[in-house]
Design a protein around this motif. Structure first.
Motif, PDB file in Angstrom:
ATOM      1  N   GLY A 171      -1.274  15.369 -12.595  1.00 47.54           N
ATOM      2  CA  GLY A 171      -1.217  13.929 -12.794  1.00 47.54           C
ATOM      3  C   GLY A 171      -2.570  13.253 -12.895  1.00 47.54           C
ATOM      4  N   VAL A 172      -3.651  13.995 -12.594  1.00 49.55           N
ATOM      5  CA  VAL A 172      -4.992  13.414 -12.700  1.00 49.55           C
ATOM      6  C   VAL A 172      -5.488  13.633 -14.127  1.00 49.55           C
ATOM      7  N   LEU A 173      -5.834  12.534 -14.787  1.00 48.50           N
ATOM      8  CA  LEU A 173      -6.280  12.605 -16.174  1.00 48.50           C
ATOM      9  C   LEU A 173      -7.799  12.723 -16.299  1.00 48.50           C
ATOM     10  N   GLN A 174      -8.517  11.967 -15.462  1.00 51.88           N
ATOM     11  CA  GLN A 174      -9.972  11.939 -15.566  1.00 51.88           C
ATOM     12  C   GLN A 174     -10.555  11.387 -14.279  1.00 51.88           C
ATOM     13  N   VAL A 175     -11.739  11.886 -13.907  1.00 55.84           N
ATOM     14  CA  VAL A 175     -12.462  11.372 -12.747  1.00 55.84           C
ATOM     15  C   VAL A 175     -13.874  11.020 -13.220  1.00 55.84           C
ATOM     16  N   VAL A 176     -14.270   9.774 -12.997  1.00 54.69           N
ATOM     17  CA  VAL A 176     -15.597   9.334 -13.433  1.00 54.69           C
ATOM     18  C   VAL A 176     -16.305   8.617 -12.291  1.00 54.69           C
ATOM     19  N   PRO A 177     -17.629   8.769 -12.219  1.00 57.02           N
ATOM     20  CA  PRO A 177     -18.367   8.031 -11.188  1.00 57.02           C
ATOM     21  C   PRO A 177     -18.286   6.538 -11.455  1.00 57.02           C
ATOM     22  N   ASP A 178     -18.150   5.769 -10.400  1.00 55.40           N
ATOM     23  CA  ASP A 178     -18.152   4.320 -10.531  1.00 55.40           C
ATOM     24  C   ASP A 178     -19.585   3.883 -10.806  1.00 55.40           C
ATOM     25  N   SER A 179     -19.748   2.865 -11.609  1.00 54.19           N
ATOM     26  CA  SER A 179     -21.088   2.353 -11.872  1.00 54.19           C
ATOM     27  C   SER A 179     -21.031   0.839 -11.987  1.00 54.19           C
ATOM     28  N   GLN A 180     -22.138   0.234 -11.649  1.00 50.04           N
ATOM     29  CA  GLN A 180     -22.238  -1.211 -11.771  1.00 50.04           C
ATOM     30  C   GLN A 180     -23.114  -1.506 -12.977  1.00 50.04           C
ATOM     31  N   VAL A 210     -18.538   6.704  -4.814  1.00 55.77           N
ATOM     32  CA  VAL A 210     -17.308   6.110  -5.340  1.00 55.77           C
ATOM     33  C   VAL A 210     -17.037   6.640  -6.749  1.00 55.77           C
ATOM     34  N   HIS A 211     -15.820   7.093  -6.961  1.00 52.19           N
ATOM     35  CA  HIS A 211     -15.356   7.575  -8.267  1.00 52.19           C
ATOM     36  C   HIS A 211     -14.046   6.878  -8.615  1.00 52.19           C
ATOM     37  N   ILE A 212     -13.825   6.716  -9.890  1.00 50.77           N
ATOM     38  CA  ILE A 212     -12.553   6.186 -10.375  1.00 50.77           C
ATOM     39  C   ILE A 212     -11.735   7.377 -10.847  1.00 50.77           C
ATOM     40  N   VAL A 213     -10.533   7.506 -10.317  1.00 54.55           N
ATOM     41  CA  VAL A 213      -9.636   8.612 -10.672  1.00 54.55           C
ATOM     42  C   VAL A 213      -8.494   8.022 -11.497  1.00 54.55           C
ATOM     43  N   TYR A 214      -8.464   8.382 -12.783  1.00 50.73           N
ATOM     44  CA  TYR A 214      -7.398   7.907 -13.667  1.00 50.73           C
ATOM     45  C   TYR A 214      -6.241   8.885 -13.590  1.00 50.73           C
ATOM     46  N   ILE A 229     -10.135  17.487  -7.103  1.00 48.33           N
ATOM     47  CA  ILE A 229      -9.112  16.489  -7.454  1.00 48.33           C
ATOM     48  C   ILE A 229      -8.882  16.478  -8.963  1.00 48.33           C
ATOM     49  N   SER A 230      -9.896  16.842  -9.725  1.00 50.55           N
ATOM     50  CA  SER A 230      -9.751  16.894 -11.185  1.00 50.55           C
ATOM     51  C   SER A 230      -8.682  17.897 -11.612  1.00 50.55           C
ATOM     52  N   GLN A 231      -8.415  18.867 -10.758  1.00 52.43           N
ATOM     53  CA  GLN A 231      -7.434  19.917 -11.058  1.00 52.43           C
ATOM     54  C   GLN A 231      -6.014  19.567 -10.605  1.00 52.43           C
ATOM     55  N   GLN A 232      -5.850  18.430  -9.931  1.00 50.89           N
ATOM     56  CA  GLN A 232      -4.542  18.069  -9.389  1.00 50.89           C
ATOM     57  C   GLN A 232      -3.596  17.590 -10.490  1.00 50.89           C
ATOM     58  N   VAL A 287      -6.450  16.999  -1.459  1.00 51.69           N
ATOM     59  CA  VAL A 287      -7.832  17.458  -1.534  1.00 51.69           C
ATOM     60  C   VAL A 287      -8.578  17.235  -0.223  1.00 51.69           C
ATOM     61  N   LEU A 288      -8.300  16.112   0.430  1.00 56.70           N
ATOM     62  CA  LEU A 288      -9.033  15.760   1.643  1.00 56.70           C
ATOM     63  C   LEU A 288      -8.436  16.344   2.918  1.00 56.70           C
ATOM     64  N   GLY A 289      -7.200  16.850   2.844  1.00 52.90           N
ATOM     65  CA  GLY A 289      -6.631  17.544   3.979  1.00 52.90           C
ATOM     66  C   GLY A 289      -5.641  16.763   4.815  1.00 52.90           C
ATOM     67  N   SER A 290      -5.664  15.443   4.733  1.00 51.43           N
ATOM     68  CA  SER A 290      -4.696  14.668   5.517  1.00 51.43           C
ATOM     69  C   SER A 290      -4.492  13.299   4.880  1.00 51.43           C
ATOM     70  N   GLU A 291      -3.351  12.710   5.224  1.00 53.96           N
ATOM     71  CA  GLU A 291      -3.046  11.369   4.727  1.00 53.96           C
ATOM     72  C   GLU A 291      -4.031  10.354   5.316  1.00 53.96           C
ATOM     73  N   GLU A 292      -4.404  10.567   6.580  1.00 55.12           N
ATOM     74  CA  GLU A 292      -5.360   9.659   7.228  1.00 55.12           C
ATOM     75  C   GLU A 292      -6.714   9.685   6.515  1.00 55.12           C
ATOM     76  N   ALA A 293      -7.204  10.878   6.187  1.00 57.15           N
ATOM     77  CA  ALA A 293      -8.475  10.991   5.461  1.00 57.15           C
ATOM     78  C   ALA A 293      -8.365  10.347   4.082  1.00 57.15           C
ATOM     79  N   ALA A 294      -7.217  10.504   3.447  1.00 62.08           N
ATOM     80  CA  ALA A 294      -6.990   9.903   2.129  1.00 62.08           C
ATOM     81  C   ALA A 294      -7.020   8.382   2.218  1.00 62.08           C
ATOM     82  N   LYS A 295      -6.376   7.826   3.236  1.00 67.20           N
ATOM     83  CA  LYS A 295      -6.365   6.365   3.400  1.00 67.20           C
ATOM     84  C   LYS A 295      -7.768   5.837   3.689  1.00 67.20           C
TER      85      LYS A 295
END
Length: 126
Positions: A112-121, A49-53, A107-110, A73-81
């Motif tokens: 409108g994407v500002l930053q991608v960080v791993p989710d952490s608890q 899990v990553h948070i994409v800002y 996705i970092s290169q797309q 990035v994932l190739g389809s709307e279904e994969a994205a959902k």
């Protein structure tokens, strides 16, 4: 004399116990380290899990923008959902999704994407 011999025996027993304990702890640490590196190398290609800002989309709904960005990035709307976990629309703009390291890089290169960080608890209290 007997008291000195007893103290020496107890001291030898105590030192032996600590030496065995330290040796066992070191062996366990080596085993844990080896296991962690094996898990780490196999887990590096698994989705996590990553948070994409993102920027705030101006011409479409945020969730649609998130799905469209993921689909590129994932190739389809279904994969994205399937990968999308949550769309953030209030305090922050972006989404959380399960992504492999390669997908994170792409996705970092797309636009409108500002930053991608791993989710952490974080644990607040023990």
């Amino acid at each position: 004399m007997r008291s000195t011999a007893l103290r020496s025996s107890l001291l030898l027993l105590l030192v032996s116990f600590f030496a065995i304990s330290i040796s066992a702890a070191m062996a366990e640490a080596d085993e844990t380290s080896a296991t962690a590196s094996t898990v780490s190398s196999s887990a590096s290609s698994r989705p996590a899990v990553h948070i994409v800002y993102t920027e705030t989309p101006t011409d479409e709904e945020p969730e649609h923008f998130h799905i469209r960005t993921l689909a590129s990035v994932l190739g389809s709307e279904e994969a994205a959902k399937d990968a999308l976990i949550y769309s953030y629309k209030s305090a922050a703009r972006g989404f959380s999704a399960k992504l492999t390291p390669d997908q994170v890089s792409r996705i970092s290169q797309q636009p409108g994407v500002l930053q991608v960080v791993p989710d952490s608890q974080l644990e607040l209290h023990r």
